[in-house]
Structure formats: structure tokens, C-alpha cells
Scaffold this active site. Sequence first.
Site, short mmCIF file in Angstrom:
data_model
loop_
_atom_site.label_atom_id
_atom_site.label_comp_id
_atom_site.label_asym_id
_atom_site.label_seq_id
_atom_site.Cartn_x
_atom_site.Cartn_y
_atom_site.Cartn_z
N LYS A 40 6.76 55.60 27.14
CA LYS A 40 7.81 54.82 27.79
C LYS A 40 7.23 54.01 28.95
O LYS A 40 7.56 52.85 29.14
CB LYS A 40 8.94 55.74 28.27
N GLN B 240 13.75 62.98 30.96
CA GLN B 240 13.20 63.36 29.66
C GLN B 240 13.74 64.73 29.24
O GLN B 240 13.64 65.70 29.99
CB GLN B 240 11.65 63.38 29.75
N ASP C 56 19.68 55.77 28.52
CA ASP C 56 19.58 56.57 27.29
C ASP C 56 20.90 56.55 26.51
O ASP C 56 20.93 56.92 25.33
CB ASP C 56 19.23 58.04 27.62
#
Length: 280
Positions: A52, A96, A119
Amino acid sequence: MYQIIDGKMISTQIKDECKERVAAYKEQGIDICLAVIQVGNDPASSVYVNNKKKACEYIGIRSLSYELPEETTQEELISLIEKLNADDSVNGILVQLPVPKHIDEDIIISTISPKKDVDGFHTQSVGALCIGQPGYVSCTPAGIIELLKRSNISIEGKECVVIGRSNIVGKPMSILMLRENATVTIAHSRTKDLKDICKRADILIVAIGRPEMITSEYIKDGAVVIDVGIHRRENNKLCGDVLFDDVAPHCSAITPVPGGVGPMTIAMLMKNCVDSVSLT
Ligand code: NDP
């Protein structure tokens, strides 16, 4: 002959489009910043986080990295997220997953401001998706819609079966296909006659997390098959939830593993970060 849906190529197109948009924003004096938080040092999570960060670098997005120790408390994590929520220079916040067991994932997701929820996991983002309002969409399912559209596969009026009902893949996937006017069936571990149901599908989307479970017996001739699964085999090679060599000859189009859905997730995360400028 079947078409192989090239996720690598399509994800690069999307990242390059993002790069251009980021450059245009920079000219207007707007910088985009993504905060990435990792708690603990799970090796798989570290790989995802690094990928990422690399994608951010490629596109021109500034990334802030928070690598917190495994023993970080829920309160400490919440307080960091609240600080980032209040920081106007931060557009997106990503924690995460999975987080260590002593931290409640749902509480963490709901602490992230919906305006920075790149997200697309916050209940407000999911709710907005359900009722067709603007908001962030979970990256993997959003990437699958891009794969279909950019491969000129029409969705409207098609019978679509999604196997899997997880919050990050199956459920948002089904809603997105519905939004594109497919007729959608959602299958899961309690579904009866799974093969018969799958055989109805013009578009079969497989997100079950079971290596190579889907064989040609589940496939209608000429179907489009999207394989979300990703597994590492004993010989270290990757495979999906679909037995590719058996299924592919029966399809009109299919995603490979690797190189299908996988690369789309990060590309769509980057797109969400760029879109954050108009959502924040
Ligand atoms: P989950 O384990 O959260 O969900 C799996 C779903 O499959 C559940 O809804 C489960 O049903 C259903 N299922 C399990 N076994 C069967 C069965 N025998 N028959 C029918 N349905 C079944 O997984 P995720 O949605 O998170 O991920 C699915 C796969 O996609 C995994 O391989 C994961 O690694 C991969 N993945 C890949 C991504 C990418 O970027 N390419 C991103 C995210 C995930 P029930 O609800 O009844 O338990």
C-alpha cells in the site's frame, strides 16, 4: 476460447488515472495523505502494508506510517485514530486487519471518521452503499465491478451468483451487482444445492476461502467467473477458490490467480484516497 480478465493491466490503468488526478490536485495546491496503521508485526499484514505504501509513492500520495507494538491497547489505538480524524491534512485512515485479539475490530472501524474511511468498512459507508448514496465502497468488490466494466462484460439483467457473504467481499459485492441491475443470488455455507444454483449464473463471483473448490460442475457454459480467493499452496504457488484449468474451458471469461482480482484491491484503495478530496 475464453477471455482472461487481466487484473494486472486494469489495475495499472486505474493507478495511472489516479496518478494524473493527484498531479492535477497538486497543481491546485491540494496534497493527498493516507495514514496507515499496523498493530503487531504479522508478516502477511506487513507485506500488504508495504504494498500500500509503495502504491501511494507511485501515485504521489503522501503516506504516514504507524507501526504499533502488538501490546498496544484498544484505548491507545482509538486515541491515535481520533487524533488523525481531527487532522485536516490527513484524507484517509486505514487500520490493517486483523488487529490483535485484545482489540475489538468493530469498535476500531467505527472510530474512523466515515469521511476518512477509505477501506469502506464503516457502518455509515456500508449503509450509504445499500441505499445508493455517495460514500466509500469496499475495495475488492469495487475492483471487481471495474474488472467487468473495463473488460466490456455487461452486467445489466444478468443472473449473478455470489458465493460468500462476508462483510468485506460477499455482501458489498452483491449490493454492487444489484446496483448494476444484475439479478443477484447470495450463496453461503448453509446453501442447499450449491452446484445447481451456481449453474444458473451468467456471472459467478466466488469468495469462499476454500482452495480450488469450484470445479466445472458448478459452471454454466459461457459463464463469466470471478475468483476472489487467494491461497498459497505447499509448492509456494498461489491458487484461488476456483480450479482454473478445469473451469476455464467452460467460461466466456475468467480471472486468473494471481493477476486477477488481487491487484485490483490496492488500485481501488488508491482511487478511494483520490476520491477522498471530494468527500472530505
Ligand atoms: P470469509 O471467510 O470471511 O467468508 C467466506 C464465505 O464463504 C462465508 O460467507 C462462508 O459462509 C462461505 N463459505 C465457506 N465455505 C463454503 C462452502 N463450502 N460453500 C458455500 N459457501 C461457503 O472470507 P472473505 O470473504 O474474507 O474472503 C474470501 C476469499 O477471498 C479468501 O480466500 C480471501 O483470502 C480472499 N480475499 C481476497 C482479496 C483480494 O484482494 N484478492 C481480498 C479479500 C479476500 P458462512 O457465512 O455461512 O460461513
